[in-house]
Each structure stands twice: as C-alpha cells, then as structure tokens.
Design a protein around this motif. Structure first.
Motif, PDB file in Angstrom:
ATOM      1  N   ASP A 259      -1.969   0.397 -11.129  1.00 48.79           N
ATOM      2  CA  ASP A 259      -1.568   1.553 -10.329  1.00 48.79           C
ATOM      3  C   ASP A 259      -2.768   2.307  -9.765  1.00 48.79           C
ATOM      4  O   ASP A 259      -3.863   2.247 -10.309  1.00 48.79           O
ATOM      5  CB  ASP A 259      -0.747   2.516 -11.183  1.00 48.79           C
ATOM      6  N   PHE A 260      -2.494   3.030  -8.700  1.00 54.35           N
ATOM      7  CA  PHE A 260      -3.464   3.938  -8.063  1.00 54.35           C
ATOM      8  C   PHE A 260      -4.702   3.212  -7.554  1.00 54.35           C
ATOM      9  O   PHE A 260      -5.831   3.601  -7.809  1.00 54.35           O
ATOM     10  CB  PHE A 260      -3.811   5.102  -9.001  1.00 54.35           C
TER      11      PHE A 260
ATOM     12  N   GLY B 228       0.093  -2.152  -7.892  1.00 62.45           N
ATOM     13  CA  GLY B 228       1.006  -1.043  -8.179  1.00 62.45           C
ATOM     14  C   GLY B 228       0.899  -0.002  -7.076  1.00 62.45           C
ATOM     15  O   GLY B 228       0.656  -0.334  -5.918  1.00 62.45           O
ATOM     16  N   ILE B 229       1.025   1.257  -7.441  1.00 61.56           N
ATOM     17  CA  ILE B 229       0.945   2.337  -6.450  1.00 61.56           C
ATOM     18  C   ILE B 229      -0.406   2.242  -5.732  1.00 61.56           C
ATOM     19  O   ILE B 229      -1.457   2.194  -6.372  1.00 61.56           O
ATOM     20  CB  ILE B 229       1.109   3.710  -7.127  1.00 61.56           C
TER      21      ILE B 229
ATOM     22  N   CYS C  35       3.250  -4.704  -2.908  1.00 59.72           N
ATOM     23  CA  CYS C  35       2.622  -3.472  -3.362  1.00 59.72           C
ATOM     24  C   CYS C  35       3.583  -2.310  -3.204  1.00 59.72           C
ATOM     25  O   CYS C  35       4.596  -2.420  -2.523  1.00 59.72           O
ATOM     26  CB  CYS C  35       1.297  -3.211  -2.646  1.00 59.72           C
ATOM     27  N   GLU C  36       3.268  -1.240  -3.874  1.00 61.90           N
ATOM     28  CA  GLU C  36       4.152  -0.087  -3.886  1.00 61.90           C
ATOM     29  C   GLU C  36       3.408   1.074  -3.225  1.00 61.90           C
ATOM     30  O   GLU C  36       2.322   1.443  -3.664  1.00 61.90           O
ATOM     31  CB  GLU C  36       4.459   0.233  -5.345  1.00 61.90           C
ATOM     32  N   LEU C  37       3.991   1.623  -2.185  1.00 61.57           N
ATOM     33  CA  LEU C  37       3.304   2.684  -1.453  1.00 61.57           C
ATOM     34  C   LEU C  37       3.952   4.030  -1.735  1.00 61.57           C
ATOM     35  O   LEU C  37       5.175   4.120  -1.833  1.00 61.57           O
ATOM     36  CB  LEU C  37       3.365   2.408   0.050  1.00 61.57           C
ATOM     37  N   PRO C  38       3.157   5.071  -1.846  1.00 57.68           N
ATOM     38  CA  PRO C  38       3.770   6.396  -1.963  1.00 57.68           C
ATOM     39  C   PRO C  38       4.365   6.784  -0.611  1.00 57.68           C
ATOM     40  O   PRO C  38       3.950   6.241   0.423  1.00 57.68           O
ATOM     41  CB  PRO C  38       2.589   7.299  -2.325  1.00 57.68           C
TER      42      PRO C  38
END
Lengths: 238, 557, 424, 149
Positions: free
Chosen positions: A175-176, A193-194, A210-213
């Motif tokens: 993440d991040f 992750g994020i 991928c995971e985007l905010p």
C-alpha cells in the motif's frame, strides 16, 4: 583486492555496520579492517569479533557479504562509491543515504532499503521490506536520485516522498506506493495496493492491478493528482 | 563548597562595576564580602566574569513544548550529544529537558522562566520544569482568556478578580500573570479573533482593553513581583504596531516605584507596519520611541534568527493564520475555560523578504530601545533557539557584524526597516544588563542578575578579556566566548568547567504565594460553580507544593 | 466506615475523577464507576511474592537478579508503562538509556499510528471540556466508547450539559464504523463502512469539502457519495465539531495514513468552522507513557538507546517488531501483558528470552517470566501522576496500605542496582 | 476502468458478498475491545475472562450459511495462523465480518509484520471461517501452544 565478510556465528541481537563501506575498507590491511568498530546491540565491538574478514582477489573497492546478513543493519549507509555484494539476505536500512556506487543483494532486503538515497544503484534479487526509497519520519524528502531495482516484491510505502530517481519492482508492491511523492519514476510490473495517494509530482506505472484513491483524476487514459494536493503526479495503469 | 573567583574582569551593571579586576567570594552558595574558609580557587585572570544569565521568556516546559517534540522528529534528531556520566541531549529548537538545562548552563545561564502555563495542566508544566537540571525556574499563568477573569472584568469586580488571581497563582504554582491575545483565544472557539482592543469577546462582552486594564490593576493590587506579561493582540499581522502602542497606552499613569507595570513580550512580532504582506515594513521605531519615553513599560526582543524555529504560543488563532499562510504541519490545543495553544514549525530564511524584515525588526528593537528597558530573547523557540543569544549579542554590539549579515539578506530590509542606517553599537555592559540585570529586576529576584554581596552564587566566566577584545571589531571572538562559558557556577557549585558539564544539580522553582483564606471566601462559590463546566472535579485541579522537586515560594505582603 | 470522594479510576483514558469509595468491614465498594471501573476496584488475584524461576525470593534478590539480567543483555527491551504512573515511567526511561536498551510502551499497539500521523501533519485537538461545553456535532469514528470508555459519552461528549450546548438534544451524534456498536445505538446516525475503507472514505470527504465532489464516483468503497456529502455538510455547518476516533483507524489497513488523512480533514474544516480531532486513548496513563519519554529523551515510543542517545524507529524498536525480528535478548515488562496482547509469533520470542515482570496481577506473561516482582496497585495502594487521554495531568491518591512495593519504588531500586553494577 | 476495479475489490474481495472456500466462508476479521474483555483483563486466568475473549460474533445469516448455532465452534484461519472459538450470533455484525475480542485468541491469527509502522493489522484481516468439532483451548493451553511452538 576485494574484502569479504561472513558471520562468525549466528547473531542474537543485530549488528549495525554504518561506516563499513567500500571506500573505508578499500586499501586497508586485514588487521585494520578487523579492528574497525561496529555496534553489536549496546556494545561497541571490533568488526573482526563478529565477522570473518578476508581479502580476496577481485575488484578494488568491492565488499562481499557472504551468508545471511538479515540481522546486519545499515549496510552501505551513505556509501559514496565502490560495490557491495550481499550473497544472502540483508537487514534494514541497507543503502540508506547512499551517495554513489552499487549494492547488489542476492536475497531479500528489509525495510528502508535505499531510504533517502541520493545516487547509486541498488539491485535486489528477492523482496524488499517497507519504506523502500522512502523518507525517514519527519524528513521532507525520500529518495533524491539513483536507482533501485527489485526482482521480487516491495512492501508498503514504496518511494514515499520520493523526489528524484527510479524504482523498478518486477513483482508486486504494497500500500501507499509513491505517497507524497514529488518527482522521479516508479515502475511496478505486478500489482500494487493503494497507489499515488497525496502525490505531488513524478510518475508511477503499474502493469498489473492497482487501487487508486478517489483523489486521482482520469485524464487521457492516465490518472493525475493528487487533486487534494494540487498535485501533478501521473499514474499509468495497465 | 566555598569558592574564590580570582582576578576576573567583572561586569556588574547593577552595582556599577564595569570592567574592574576583582575577586568574587562565594560562601554556602551566596556571594560574600570576605574571603571564605576552605575555598576552592578559580583563576579567572583576564577573563570576563558576570552574573549567571536570566531568561525571563523561554518556552521550555509543558504540553505545547512536548507536542512540538512529538510533531518534530526531524528536530529531535539534530543536536545529539552523548554526555558520558550525564543524560543524553537532543534537538535544536525543541531540546529534551536535559538538553535545555545543559545548554543554558553551558551558555552561562542559571535561571529561566516558562511564560505560558495553562492552569488546568499546570502540573504538566511543573513536571517538565522539574525534569530540567542545572537552572532555577518559574512560570507565568495564562490568564487573558480565563472565564473567571473575563466574568469579573465584565462586572468590574476587581476585588474578586484579585482574589481569584491570588488563588490561581497559588493553585498553579506560578510566578506571574501572563496575558496572551486577550479575548482572542476565547473568540477562536468560534473561529474568530480579536482585531482591535475594543473588539467584543463573544458571550463575555468584554474587550481586550478591559482585560488588560483589569489584570494590570490587580497585579498592582496584589503587589506581584513581576509586571503583567503581555503578548499583544494581532501578533504577526502587518500593521499591528498600532495595536501594540494602544495596548501600552492603556497603562498610562499607572506607576510602581519598584518595577514597570507592563512587560510587552517578544515585541518584534508586534512591531509591524504596513497593511498587508506586500506592504509589510517595520514599526519598530514607533514602538522604541514610546517605550523610551515612558518609564512603566519594558519589552523583550523576540529576535528571529535565520534557520529552523518552532512556533508555539497560546495564541491559537494566530497560529492557525500562520498555518494557512505557510501550509506547514499544525497542532492546536483548545484548553477548556482558560486558554489554547498552537504549534507549527517555521523557517526564517535570509532570502525571504518577510522573514528577513522580521529579523531586522528584532534588531531595531534591540538597538533603538534603551538597554535598560529591553531584554534579549528569541521567544525561544519561536524566533529560534535560545542558544542563539551570543549571536544576537554580537549583532547588537557590532555594526560590522550586522553589515556582514545585511549583505546576505533580502533587500526589502533596506526599504522596509531602518536597520542598515542604525549606527548604534551596544557595549558589553549593555548586553550584560539585557541578559542579567534587567530580567532579574523585572522578575524582582533580588539575589539574581548581579554579583553584589548577598546575591546567589550564580556566576559565569567567559574566556575572553573584555579590556582587550573590542566587541565591535572582535565580534567573532566575543560571540564564540559567550556561546560556551568556561565556568558556570550555580548556587556556589561549579556545574560547567572548561566548557563541559561538571556536575548535575537541580534548581528551585519560584512561585508567588500571596493567597489567603480571605481570598477564598470571596471567590469560592464562583469557582466551584464554574467547575460544573470543567471536565474534571475541583479537587483534581491544581498543584500541591509537595509535588514540586524544589518549591521556592515567594511571599508577597 | 470510610467514605472517600473524588477518587480517580485507573482503567481507561477517561481517568474519571468523581469515584466514590466506601471502605467498611466487607471491603471496598464504589459508586459512579462504569462496569470496567467497577471491576477495576474489585479484588483480583495477586502475585503474592517476588520470584526467580518460580522460587520465592526477597525483593532485593529479585531486583538484583533482574539487574544482572539487564546489565548482561546486549539489547534489553523495556516495555509496558501505560498502566503505571509518570514517576515510574521516568525511572524506566532513565533505565533504558543507562542500559542502552529499548523503551516501548503499549501505545505501539494502540494509538502509535496517531503519533506517526502527528509527525507528518500535527494535530488540532482540544481538552475534553471544550467538547463538553461547545461541541454540537460529534463523530465517533472507529471507536466504541460505550464498551471501551463507557463514561465518555456521559461525562465528556454525548450527554453532558455544556456551557454552550444544553445537552444531548442539542448535539448531533454520528458513528462511523464497520459494525453497529453499542455506541451506534446511542447515536443519531450510523454510517456503516466496509473494513479497511477508511482511507478512501476520508479522501472522498476531503474532496467534498474542497468542492471536488464532481470528481467522485457514485459510491466510494461501497458507501454512496451522497451520504458522505451530507456528512461533510453537517461537519462544515457545525458550530463546533469534534472527530473522536479509535483503533478502527489505527489498526486497520492504512493505519497512520488513515489518521493523517482524518487530521488533514479536520485541519481543512477549520477554514469553515471550528473542528477538533481527538484520539480515544485506551489505558489510563498511556498518554504519560508517551509524554514522559518525550520530554526526557525526545521521542514517545519505539526508542533505542544502544548508541547512548535516543533513536526512534517503530519498524524496528516497537514491541511487536523487535520480538518478531528476535532482536532483543531480554525484556522488562512493567504493568502490561504482552503475552496476551501481541501476535503469537512475537510472543514466542518473548517466551524464549529472560523476562522480568513487574505487575500486581498474574497474567499470561507471568507464565514464562524468569523474574516476577509484585507491585502495589496504582491509584489504590500507590500514588503518582497520570495523564488523561487529552493530556490533562491527574494525581492519583492511595487509600489502602499494601505490603507490596510500588512500581516507582521497584524501578528506583532497580535503576540504582543497575548503576551500581555498571558504574556511573 | 480502474476505478471500478477498486470499488469492485472492496465489494468482492473484502466483505459484502459471501464467497465459499472449502466449505467455509471467506470473511473479514475485526478485533477490538469489549466490555467483558475489559472487565476481566486483570484476571486473565478466570473463567469470565476465558468466556469473554474466546468467542467470535457472527451475523445470523452467515451462521445459517455455515449451519452453526450459538455456542457452536468455528475455526478461523488466516495466513498467519488459526484459532477455534465459540460462536455468538450478533445481528449488528454485518454479513462477511467476524468480530473477535482483543486478547490471546485473536492474536493467534494476527500478522506480526507491521509494514514498518510497529502496528500489527488487528482489524480487517482476510480469513476463512468454518465449522469445527475441535475444542476451544483454555487460556493456559493456548499460551503453552504458543510457547512450545
């Protein structure tokens, strides 16, 4: 002549070897190298008490670390040239504040690999921990230049506050990724992750999922942001 | 231990000694007239000998200081020193408690007062003060936004207000009354601030002027040793010098033969002219002119120094405004019924027009205000760390040093301030006055700030000969020497020797004890009533004397 | 019979100071406590005597053995501290510095991510009375005070009559959580979010506040955007709002970044109205366990002294990590039960090294501790200072005599023993 | 559309829908304080503490799906370990989420790696939950198991 280190016995508490860099050990006699000081927990000990030190045929300014160095911290901290080759795993802060030269880890690295590094190349055949190429708590900037290449996976906070330089991860990242990053490039061939949160600049490419905010905005097939930071960072996916 | 400090070049403005070769005798911690028995001799030949420094405004203890440490690991990571045999120190603008004590001692200071004690967490302030070794300490209680204070002010009941302040000083073990942005912090609960002295505080319907007036009145009524310690409204706002002047004029005609009645603190931050950051300029000349004209007001500089600073103040709305301006990380603490706090890091850059002008304004204050009326401070760590005092002293004493500095600062300084044209060079005696005599007199600590018979054995010896070194020319030598005392003596004990820590001691905590049962009979019901709105019980409030490491109550009749 | 008023409860971060204690021949009974506080004042099994390897010894012998273990260690871990007084903690920090060991407290498995967030962005907070007197909007996020701080709602937040807020009816109470907690039952509004979605949801709220709601998808992590728009509107229009958050934020995915995002939200809200944010801290003196080392050495937790000065690194020196990494070779555990509250693999290393325990009660750590030193109960048998969850100092009184030494006395003796063995 | 991917990931990966895995249910474990856990925390070897922390709270629909009743035992397994707990039905727990009170039982399934933060992820852990005949270990047995590992 190259300098080779291997552990005399398995370590109970970690050893901190900041200061033991190629430019320091290079050109020294065996005795001189053995008597360099390192921290073993709260004790100051001679390098030779912990490690078998030998001189081998090989490149000048080459430091070979043979075996499991996962309890050896700060290897190559601030190194300014030469080469470190780790034939095994390495502990936290490897290559932190590095200013030049090369580190190759034939195994896994731990947290803070190449944190706040300025120049040089770090290659890891296995995985790395969290905060790779990142900033220490309170610092304004993470990695400021150089390259980190991971054949395996990266943990979380990859390239946090990165300013310049290049990170490539062949596996996945946590993440991040690129949190508060302001410049430089991160390429992830696997999933992440994020990604891109609080990004101000720079570029992240994720080949896998991928995971985007929600604060990254789609523009021409790319994601730009973080718009909450007035950021101009770019995330390229797929 | 008894001591003889032999053959030093002594400066003691209070006793009219300026550069005389003298011996100083210390017996049982006190300066005496005659050679003591079994004394250890310190040879101070050709060296400057002065009283231990007194810092009357330095943020060294309490919740906001610790919050700053928590939020600034980057600061804590700097300034590391191992000190074998002593505790480790760390930090630049927010050192740990040991670092604070050790650094003051190494600089030849032996007394420091924390100027912002929130009553409800007074014991936290004292726990941190108690953790600071080497120096004597004290603290001022934050009062300018206290509900009881505003309520009594509104009613004009000065008798009860005096009783309440006597009680509050006692409960919080404080030494004086501090007023920060009167009314403005209460207004901050509504997201507002006080912009003028006649603005009206929401709900309480009093004005900043009312609050200042009434607290000055009761400060006199109670004959407190220290004047009201005022942080004016509109801190950090262009044009605020007018508010500062108006605040000063509030005490016109109020006199006290022993001391001023108002001390306006870190006045640099309140001496701004212009009407925006674009037209920002210095109002220091106006401030200096007024202070020099009257004899019931003193100020301290609040000098910014280039580099990292941590701003921390009870002036929470001002801090929010700074956060909006700089986007820096920001902490806030609203303190129920009493006060507030804001904390954020700041950087004074010589290249930044605003911070360069702030730097120049501080020096204008230091140079233009009569040295008997201005104390040397940085409002540590708001303007920078207290360890910069020698640098500031050098700038005040040397025009050449100032010119060197002026060459690297933003040119707005030339336009917006008078600093480049100021020719004044303070003398070493002036600087000793500003760092010893005056702050000790303002605190009414009779045994501090001088070397006369009966004074405490607090002495600093610096390794330069003031009869040979001319601070105007040899500012480098003087600054270096003042930065690291060769010997610091605290209460007759050598705590620093050859510039190194020699012995760890713990000083006293001064507080004012003027409270009586009569006071309680006046205000008890009101105080208890208000406790319905506190989040703690009345019995949990305050600090008992036996909780302090070395309580030193000062009785006032 | 003795009746004591305004005694302080030493369970949670509320440190309620209005406890009535009645002592008669039947023992101690209490009034005004919650269920947790009620149990706190009951008699619990005690560690009866000092032990080394399970054998009864004197205090002096136990302390000497403990000192020898610590002095002979290359990296001793000194852990716990949240359930004792500042005076004892100060000795703990001095001891860790002297030994060149590691100091960590239970906040590292509690609100330490809030510290990491504060390092990044600061924290605009307030004392609890400010919330009580002014807050017309309360948001409990990932916390369940009805179970963890049962009197928080009645004393400080939801129900009390404040100076500017007349009581429950004048406050709007929102609970944001993954499950409908007991606190949700007393709220006006419950917003259910999926586990691990805090970061994205707070980001969305910050976007709404910044006027960028058009860039949001219809739902964020399964929560309809309009629900978040309505929540942000309430926040913006509150007169004085308070965001009170708990381990739901700090212990789930995102950890410190969740908190940092929430703090940023609150900082930004202050351009519109007044808003504060406050961590709901657990143990009655976990704040002191952070604050004391901060003024003594500069950092609140996860501190290593092997170089003779303080270094901070939670990824190495927090209790969970140092044990997982098998990096410490002995441990001093004070008023805490890591064996019960850490991941099993970290507990395993703790069981493999010599452990010294100082505690009033036997617990799971006692099962393998080499040296066990019983202490008196703070706030009942021993005095001292603690800091409430909002940093307000509270002085604990004692009302019972005890045959046991206090934590402070034990640690003072241990410190001096260590100094004696190591030399100044 | 990547944004859909992310939303979908929360919906399918984490909790809302029920996914059958080896006769069990894929679930998300949340640990936390409870009144019972807190009340008996100073008396960890008591029956009351055991009863307070060796349980898990499960949504009634999920119980039905797993054919379990109140008091039955389930085994919760994560990447990091497994633990057997007694079931309490709780309609306030959403489907797909399982609540376990903090304590030694919950800690059998927690990752000790903290991504460099020092804080283990105690909440929102991917797990599978299945019915089991294995017994719930006593507190002592549980800790002995850890020590002798």
């Amino acid at each position: 002549m190259a300098v080779k280190l291997s552990l005399k016995t398995e370590l109970d508490v970690p050893v901190e070897v900041d200061g033991i860099v190629p430019s320091v050990v290079g050109g020294k006699t065996l005795e001189e190298i053995q008597s360099l000081e390192v921290y073993h927990g709260n004790r100051v000990v001679k390098l030779g008490e912990i490690f078998n030190v030998s001189l081998e045929e090989g490149e000048e300014n080459l430091l070979i670390c043979e075996g499991d160095f996962s309890k050896v911290k700060w290897l190559g901290k601030g190194m300014d040239g030469g080469k470190i080759l780790v034939r095994g795993n390495v502990g936290p802060h490897c290559g932190a504040f590095m200013k030049g030269g090369e580190i190759t880890v034939e195994g896994h690295a731990d947290d803070y690999l190449g944190a706040e590094m300025v120049e040089g190349v770090i290659t890891v055949t296995g995985n790395a921990g969290s905060y790779t190429g990142a900033a220490y708590h309170g610092s304004m900037n993470g990695m400021k230049g150089g390259k980190i290449l991971l054949e395996g996976n990266a943990g979380s906070y990859l390239g946090e506050k990165m300013k310049e330089g290049y990170i490539e991860v062949r596996g996945n990242a946590g993440d991040f990724v690129g949190y508060k990053m302001s410049g430089g490039k991160i390429v992830i061939l696997g999933d992440s992750g994020i990604t891109g949160a609080a990004m101000k600049g720079g570029e992240i490419t994720v080949k896998g999922k991928c995971e985007l905010p929600p604060s990254l905005k789609e523009e021409d097939g790319k994601y730009v942001g973080d718009i909450l930071e007035g950021g101009k960072g770019v995330v390229i996916t797929g | 231990m008894n001591l003889i400090i032999r053959n030093g070049i002594v400066y003691d403005p209070q006793n009219g000694v300026a550069g005389e070769k003298m011996d100083i005798f210390i017996e049982n911690g006190t300066i005496v007239e005659n050679l003591p028995k079994d004394a250890k001799v310190i040879d101070a030949s050709g060296k400057l000998v002065v009283a231990g420094g007194v810092d009357m405004h330095t943020h060294i203890a309490g919740g906001k200081v610790n919050t700053a440490r928590v939020m600034r690991p980057e600061d804590v990571k700097s300034g590391i020193r191992r000190n074998p045999g002593f505790r480790a120190e760390s930090g630049y603008t927010v050192p740990n408690s040991y670092g604070i004590g050790y650094r003051y001692a190494r600089m030849g200071y032996t007394t420091a007062f924390e100027p912002a004690n929130p009553p409800i967490s007074a014991f936290h302030t004292h726990e941190e003060l108690d953790a600071i070794p080497m120096i004597d300490k004290g603290t001022f209680v934050l009062s300018g936004n206290n509900w009881n204070v505003m309520e009594y002010t509104k009613k004009g009941d000065m008798e009860k207000l005096a009783a309440y302040m006597a009680w509050l000083l006692n409960r919080t073990k404080s030494y004086g009354i501090k007023v920060v942005n009167p009314g403005g912090i209460e207004a901050w609960a509504y997201g507002k601030n006080m912009r003028g002295l006649d603005d009206v505080v929401p709900y309480f319907e009093v004005t900043p002027a009312d609050i200042i007036n009434s607290l000055v009145k009761v400060n006199e009524e109670l004959s407190l040793p220290h004047p009201v310690h005022l942080h004016c409204n509109n801190l950090g706002v262009p044009g605020n010098f007018e508010t500062t002047l108006q605040s000063m004029k509030l005490v016109e005609g109020i006199e006290n033969k022993d001391r001023p009645v108002l001390h306006v603190t870190h006045v640099q931050f309140n001496s701004y002219a212009g009407d925006s950051w674009k037209t920002f300029s210095s109002g220091a000349e106006e401030i200096a002119r007024y202070v020099n004209k009257v004899d019931n007001i003193t100020v301290d500089m609040g000098q910014p120094v280039f580099g990292s600073a941590t701003t921390m103040t009870a002036d929470a709305p001002a801090q929010f405004a700074l956060h909006k301006l700089t986007k820096a990380k920001w902490s806030n603490m609203d303190v129920e019924l009493e006060t507030g706090a804001g904390i954020l890091p700041f950087f004074y850059s010589p290249k930044n027009p605003v911070t360069a002008v702030q730097w120049a304004i501080g020096l204008e204050i230091g140079l233009l205000v009569n040295p008997g009326k201005v104390v040397l401070t940085t409002d540590h760590p708001n303007g920078g760390p207290f360890t910069s005092y020698p640098y500031i002293a050098a700038m005040l004493m040397s025009r050449k040093k100032r010119e060197e500095e002026l060459a690297r600062v933003h040119k707005l300084v030339e336009k917006a301030t008078s600093l480049p044209s100021i020719e004044v060079e303070l003398t070493l005696e002036d600087v000793i006055l500003m760092t010893r005599t005056l702050p000790a007199r303002l605190l009414n600590l009779e045994k501090k700030g001088h070397l006369g018979v009966g004074a405490e054995g607090d002495v600093a010896i610096y390794d330069f000969n003031p009869l040979e070194a001319d601070p105007s020319r040899d500012y480098g030598v003087v600054e270096k020497a003042l930065s690291s005392a060769e010997v610091t003596v605290k209460g007759g004990e050598v705590i620093v020797k050859d510039g190194n820590l020699a012995r760890q001691v713990y000083g006293k905590t001064y507080w004012v004890n003027t409270y009586t049962d009569d006071h309680w009979s006046l205000i008890g019901d009101d105080v208890i009533n208000l406790f319905r709105y506190y989040s703690l019980e009345f019995s949990s409030y305050g600090v008992e004397e036996e909780w302090l490491k070395a309580s030193h109550p000062v009785e006032v009749s | 019979m003795r009746v004591l008023y305004d005694m302080k409860c030493t369970f949670c971060g509320n440190v309620c100071d209005d406890i009535l204690i009645q002592i008669d021949e039947d023992g101690v009974s209490t009034k005004n406590t919650c269920k947790l506080g009620y149990h706190k004042f009951l008699d619990h099994p005690r560690i009866e005597f000092p032990q080394v390897d399970g054998q009864k010894v004197s205090y002096d012998e136990a302390i000497e053995t403990a000192a020898e273990i610590l002095v002979n260690s290359k990296k001793p871990l000194l852990y716990g501290w949240a359930s004792t007084v500042n005076e004892a903690i100060a000795y703990g920090v001095a001891l860790a510095e002297k030994l060149g060991g590691v100091y960590d407290n239970t906040s590292s498995v509690c609100h330490a991510p809030s510290t990491l967030a504060t390092q990044e962005t600061g924290i605009p907070a307030s004392t609890l009375g400010q919330v009580k007197n002014r807050a017309d909007l309360l948001i409990f996020w990932g916390c369940n005070p009805m179970s963890a701080h049962p009197r928080h709602p009645t004393r400080y937040s939801v129900f009390p009559r404040g100076f500017f807020v007349e009581g429950r009816r004048k406050r709007h109470v929102v609970v944001v959580d993954v499950r409908k907690t007991r606190t949700a039952n007393i709220a006006d509004e419950f917003i259910q979010i999926p586990p691990n979605s805090d970061y994205h949801i707070i980001t969305a709220m910050r976007m709404i506040l910044a006027g960028k709601e058009d860039d949001l998808p219809n739902s964020v992590a399964g929560v309809p955007a309009e629900k978040l728009v309505s929540l942000v509107d309430k926040m913006r229009n509150a007169r004085f709002g308070a965001l009170l958050y708990g381990l739901g934020m700090t212990q789930s995915r995102g950890r410190n970044k969740n908190v940092e995002n929430a703090i940023r939200l609150v900082q930004e809200l202050n351009s519109h109205t007044r808003f504060v944010i406050q961590p709901m801290r657990g143990h009655f003196n976990v704040v002191g366990a952070d604050q004391v080392p901060t003024w003594e050495v500069g950092f609140p937790y996860a501190i290593d002294f092997s170089r003779g000065y303080a270094r901070f690194s939670p990824g190495e020196f927090s209790v969970t990590e140092i044990l997982r990494r098998k990096d410490c070779d002995s441990a001093l555990v004070v008023s805490s039960d890591p064996a019960a509250h850490l991941p099993a693999r970290s507990v395993k290393h703790l069981a493999d090294i010599p452990v010294i325990q100082i505690d009033p009660h036997p617990n799971l750590t006692t099962r393998f501790a080499k040296v066990v030193i019983p202490s008196s109960l703070v706030g009942i048998e021993a005095e001292g200072t603690v800091y409430r969850m909002d940093g307000i100092p509270m002085r604990l009184k004692k009302f019972k005599e005890s045959e046991y030494l206090s934590d402070e006395e034990i640690l003072e003796r241990l410190y001096h023993k260590v100094v004696e063995l190591m030399g100044a | 559309m990547i944004r859909h991917v992310f939303i979908a990931r929360f919906i399918t990966g984490h909790c809302i829908s029920q996914v059958v895995v080896n006769m069990g249910l894929k679930a998300n474990v949340v640990t936390g304080r409870s009144l019972g856990q807190g009340s008996y925390v100073d008396d960890k070897l008591s029956k009351e503490y055991f009863e307070a922390v060796s349980i898990c709270e499960v949504n009634p629909e999920d119980c039905e799906y797993l054919s379990i009743e109140e008091g039955d035992r389930v085994k919760i397994t994560t990447e990091f370990g497994s633990v057997v707990l007694s079931v309490k039905k709780n309609k306030d727990i959403p489907s797909g989420v399982v609540f376990v009170p903090m304590g030694p039982y919950a800690n059998q399934i927690i990752d000790p790696e903290t991504t460099g933060t020092g804080m283990p992820q105690f909440k929102g852990i991917d797990a599978t939950i299945e019915k089991t005949d294995e017994k719930v270990l006593e507190v002592n047995e549980l800790i002995e198991n850890v020590i002798s590992r």
